[in-house]
Design an enzyme around this catalytic site. Structure first.
Site, PDB file in Angstrom:
ATOM      1  N   ASN A  90       0.803  -1.237   0.000  1.00 58.26           N
ATOM      2  CA  ASN A  90       0.000   0.000   0.000  1.00 58.26           C
ATOM      3  C   ASN A  90       0.833   1.284   0.000  1.00 58.26           C
ATOM      4  O   ASN A  90       0.352   2.324  -0.443  1.00 58.26           O
ATOM      5  CB  ASN A  90      -0.912  -0.052   1.240  1.00 58.26           C
ATOM      6  CG  ASN A  90      -1.527   1.279   1.570  1.00 58.26           C
ATOM      7  OD1 ASN A  90      -2.508   1.691   0.950  1.00 58.26           O
ATOM      8  ND2 ASN A  90      -0.951   1.976   2.542  1.00 58.26           N
ATOM      9  N   TYR A 169       1.985  10.040 -11.943  1.00 57.93           N
ATOM     10  CA  TYR A 169       1.205   9.245 -10.985  1.00 57.93           C
ATOM     11  C   TYR A 169       0.225   8.333 -11.719  1.00 57.93           C
ATOM     12  O   TYR A 169       0.100   7.150 -11.399  1.00 57.93           O
ATOM     13  CB  TYR A 169       0.445  10.186 -10.048  1.00 57.93           C
ATOM     14  CG  TYR A 169      -0.386   9.482  -8.994  1.00 57.93           C
ATOM     15  CD1 TYR A 169       0.203   8.974  -7.834  1.00 57.93           C
ATOM     16  CD2 TYR A 169      -1.766   9.322  -9.144  1.00 57.93           C
ATOM     17  CE1 TYR A 169      -0.564   8.340  -6.857  1.00 57.93           C
ATOM     18  CE2 TYR A 169      -2.533   8.688  -8.182  1.00 57.93           C
ATOM     19  CZ  TYR A 169      -1.931   8.201  -7.038  1.00 57.93           C
ATOM     20  OH  TYR A 169      -2.697   7.567  -6.073  1.00 57.93           O
ATOM     21  N   LYS A 173       0.250   4.214 -11.552  1.00 55.93           N
ATOM     22  CA  LYS A 173      -0.844   3.378 -11.048  1.00 55.93           C
ATOM     23  C   LYS A 173      -1.339   2.402 -12.129  1.00 55.93           C
ATOM     24  O   LYS A 173      -1.787   1.308 -11.825  1.00 55.93           O
ATOM     25  CB  LYS A 173      -1.978   4.259 -10.513  1.00 55.93           C
ATOM     26  CG  LYS A 173      -1.611   4.969  -9.202  1.00 55.93           C
ATOM     27  CD  LYS A 173      -1.285   3.979  -8.078  1.00 55.93           C
ATOM     28  CE  LYS A 173      -1.020   4.659  -6.754  1.00 55.93           C
ATOM     29  NZ  LYS A 173      -0.741   3.712  -5.655  1.00 55.93           N
ATOM     30  N   THR A 204      -6.789  11.603   3.485  1.00 55.15           N
ATOM     31  CA  THR A 204      -5.687  10.986   4.230  1.00 55.15           C
ATOM     32  C   THR A 204      -4.573  12.032   4.343  1.00 55.15           C
ATOM     33  O   THR A 204      -4.786  13.195   4.035  1.00 55.15           O
ATOM     34  CB  THR A 204      -5.133   9.756   3.466  1.00 55.15           C
ATOM     35  OG1 THR A 204      -4.517  10.232   2.249  1.00 55.15           O
ATOM     36  CG2 THR A 204      -6.212   8.749   3.104  1.00 55.15           C
TER      37      THR A 204
HETATM   38  N1  NAD Z   1      -5.767   9.191  -0.644  1.00 53.95           N
HETATM   39  C1  NAD Z   1      -6.169   9.051  -1.891  1.00 53.95           C
HETATM   40  O1  NAD Z   1      -6.939   9.861  -2.414  1.00 53.95           O
HETATM   41  C2  NAD Z   1      -5.693   7.877  -2.715  1.00 53.95           C
HETATM   42  C3  NAD Z   1      -6.397   7.555  -3.887  1.00 53.95           C
HETATM   43  C4  NAD Z   1      -5.980   6.478  -4.652  1.00 53.95           C
HETATM   44  C5  NAD Z   1      -4.891   5.733  -4.253  1.00 53.95           C
HETATM   45  N2  NAD Z   1      -4.232   6.060  -3.116  1.00 53.95           N
HETATM   46  C6  NAD Z   1      -3.083   5.235  -2.733  1.00 53.95           C
HETATM   47  O2  NAD Z   1      -3.248   4.773  -1.417  1.00 53.95           O
HETATM   48  C7  NAD Z   1      -1.976   4.478  -0.857  1.00 53.95           C
HETATM   49  C8  NAD Z   1      -1.900   5.060   0.536  1.00 53.95           C
HETATM   50  O3  NAD Z   1      -2.027   6.463   0.456  1.00 53.95           O
HETATM   51  P1  NAD Z   1      -2.742   7.354   1.579  1.00 53.95           P
HETATM   52  O4  NAD Z   1      -3.691   8.219   0.870  1.00 53.95           O
HETATM   53  O5  NAD Z   1      -3.195   6.503   2.690  1.00 53.95           O
HETATM   54  O6  NAD Z   1      -1.508   8.287   2.003  1.00 53.95           O
HETATM   55  P2  NAD Z   1      -0.876   8.642   3.424  1.00 53.95           P
HETATM   56  O7  NAD Z   1       0.178   9.646   3.123  1.00 53.95           O
HETATM   57  O8  NAD Z   1      -1.934   9.005   4.420  1.00 53.95           O
HETATM   58  O9  NAD Z   1      -0.185   7.289   3.891  1.00 53.95           O
HETATM   59  C9  NAD Z   1       0.943   6.772   3.232  1.00 53.95           C
HETATM   60  C10 NAD Z   1       1.838   6.077   4.231  1.00 53.95           C
HETATM   61  O10 NAD Z   1       2.936   5.517   3.502  1.00 53.95           O
HETATM   62  C11 NAD Z   1       4.134   5.797   4.208  1.00 53.95           C
HETATM   63  N3  NAD Z   1       5.269   5.827   3.281  1.00 53.95           N
HETATM   64  C12 NAD Z   1       5.508   6.749   2.312  1.00 53.95           C
HETATM   65  N4  NAD Z   1       6.662   6.473   1.698  1.00 53.95           N
HETATM   66  C13 NAD Z   1       7.152   5.347   2.279  1.00 53.95           C
HETATM   67  C14 NAD Z   1       8.329   4.582   2.094  1.00 53.95           C
HETATM   68  N5  NAD Z   1       9.237   4.920   1.179  1.00 53.95           N
HETATM   69  N6  NAD Z   1       8.515   3.497   2.871  1.00 53.95           N
HETATM   70  C15 NAD Z   1       7.607   3.163   3.823  1.00 53.95           C
HETATM   71  N7  NAD Z   1       6.488   3.850   4.046  1.00 53.95           N
HETATM   72  C16 NAD Z   1       6.272   4.935   3.293  1.00 53.95           C
HETATM   73  C17 NAD Z   1       3.899   7.153   4.847  1.00 53.95           C
HETATM   74  O11 NAD Z   1       4.788   7.383   5.949  1.00 53.95           O
HETATM   75  C18 NAD Z   1       2.444   7.047   5.275  1.00 53.95           C
HETATM   76  O12 NAD Z   1       2.334   6.510   6.570  1.00 53.95           O
HETATM   77  C19 NAD Z   1      -0.947   5.037  -1.851  1.00 53.95           C
HETATM   78  O13 NAD Z   1      -0.437   3.969  -2.639  1.00 53.95           O
HETATM   79  C20 NAD Z   1      -1.768   5.978  -2.707  1.00 53.95           C
HETATM   80  O14 NAD Z   1      -1.243   6.162  -4.010  1.00 53.95           O
HETATM   81  C21 NAD Z   1      -4.604   7.113  -2.331  1.00 53.95           C
END
Ligand code: NAD
Length: 267
Positions: A90, A169, A173, A204
């Site tokens: 994730n 991005y 994906k 988030t």
């Molecule tokens: N929030 C959205 O709108 C959304 C939409 C589609 C997809 N996503 C995907 O969901 C996933 C999680 O995103 P989120 O929105 O929860 O973001 P977030 O920033 O709240 O959480 C991401 C977490 O990943 C950790 N992280 C980042 N880089 C890292 C690394 N190199 N090694 C270890 N940990 C690392 C961060 O410390 C954080 O705790 C991502 O892959 C993102 O692309 C998010």
């Protein structure tokens, strides 16, 4: 069959990369609340300490873009927990602004030809390359064990274009989504099921917490038929579904959770 058996995840050894915040934390919470043995892998030591304490989980600080460190932490955790049942791949970063501003004007600073290589590489390093390494590590341990589930957080950007998010991005994906299908094909023989969750915009800490801003939420909600963004508890049911016996005949699938964003604009 009773729902409590169908969705039973109790005792499952579950790793969540990027598990200390946002969507990963929501997965971790759903699993921990239902009796799984949860290990969070995350870069952020402060959040990791707070959330592991709250969930009664284990935390491992690791940068998933460091392949050796990632493999070490997988090996160490496998020794401690006796293998893995579920890995949520994730960890990821956001795409940064796109070629339109939120009020619909052209953002020349973010025009395609101005995006730099470092930005492209940063996104691909984490959202594609480190994802691949995570799937590799999970597959290695699950093959040696009893099979398992690999659940990748992709995005609706894997299949739709985006005006408010940078091009790298979207491409990253799409790569992640196809990696899921390829891994699912190869690993099916070993009882390793690989599926994707494709979220729409969720509130988030992604992109510096940009989606926590009420103005940003109002602007983006217009494009969502349900007229609101997603919150972590909107995704927990899917996590339980894909980790549990309820989805035991599913592999290579991508499940969208986006409040209807991909249906189109309804004004
Ligand atoms: N929030 C959205 O709108 C959304 C939409 C589609 C997809 N996503 C995907 O969901 C996933 C999680 O995103 P989120 O929105 O929860 O973001 P977030 O920033 O709240 O959480 C991401 C977490 O990943 C950790 N992280 C980042 N880089 C890292 C690394 N190199 N090694 C270890 N940990 C690392 C961060 O410390 C954080 O705790 C991502 O892959 C993102 O692309 C998010």
């Amino acid at each position: 069959m009773r729902a409590s058996d169908l969705f039973d995840v109790s005792g499952l050894v579950t790793v969540v990369t990027g598990g200390a915040s946002g969507i990963g934390l929501a997965y971790a919470e759903a699993m921990a609340d239902n009796g799984a043995r949860v290990i969070l892998f995350d870069l952020d030591q402060t959040r990791l300490a707070a959330e592991t304490k709250r969930l009664g989980a284990t935390g491992k600080q690791v940068d998933v873009t460091d392949r050796d460190a990632l493999n070490r932490v997988f090996d160490e955790t496998a020794r401690e927990m006796g293998g893995f049942d579920v890995v949520f791949a994730n960890a990821g970063i956001g795409g940064e602004p796109g070629f339109l501003t939120l009020d619909g004007k052209r953002n020349d600073e973010r025009a395609l030809e101005k995006l730099d290589t470092a930005y492209f590489e940063r996104i691909f390093k984490l959202d594609v390359e480190a994802l691949f390494w995570t799937i590799q590590a999970a597959a290695k341990h699950m093959k040696a064990g009893r099979g398992g589930r690999i659940i990748v957080t992709s995005s609706i950007s894997a299949t739709k274009t985006e005006a408010f998010v940078g091009a790298p991005y979207v491409a990253s994906k799409a790569a992640a989504a196809q990696l899921v299908r390829q891994a699912a094909l190869e690993l099916a023989e070993y009882n390793i099921l690989v599926n994707a969750i494709a979220p729409g915009p969720f509130v988030t800490n992604i992109s510096g917490g940009r989606l926590k801003d009420e103005g940003v939420q109002a602007a983006l909600s217009q494009y969502c038929p349900l007229k609101r963004l997603g919150f972590p508890d909107d995704i927990q049911g899917l996590a339980l579904f894909l980790a549990s016996p309820a989805s035991k005949y599913m592999t290579g699938a991508s499940l969208t959770v986006d409040g209807g964003v991909t249906l189109g604009y309804v004004g």
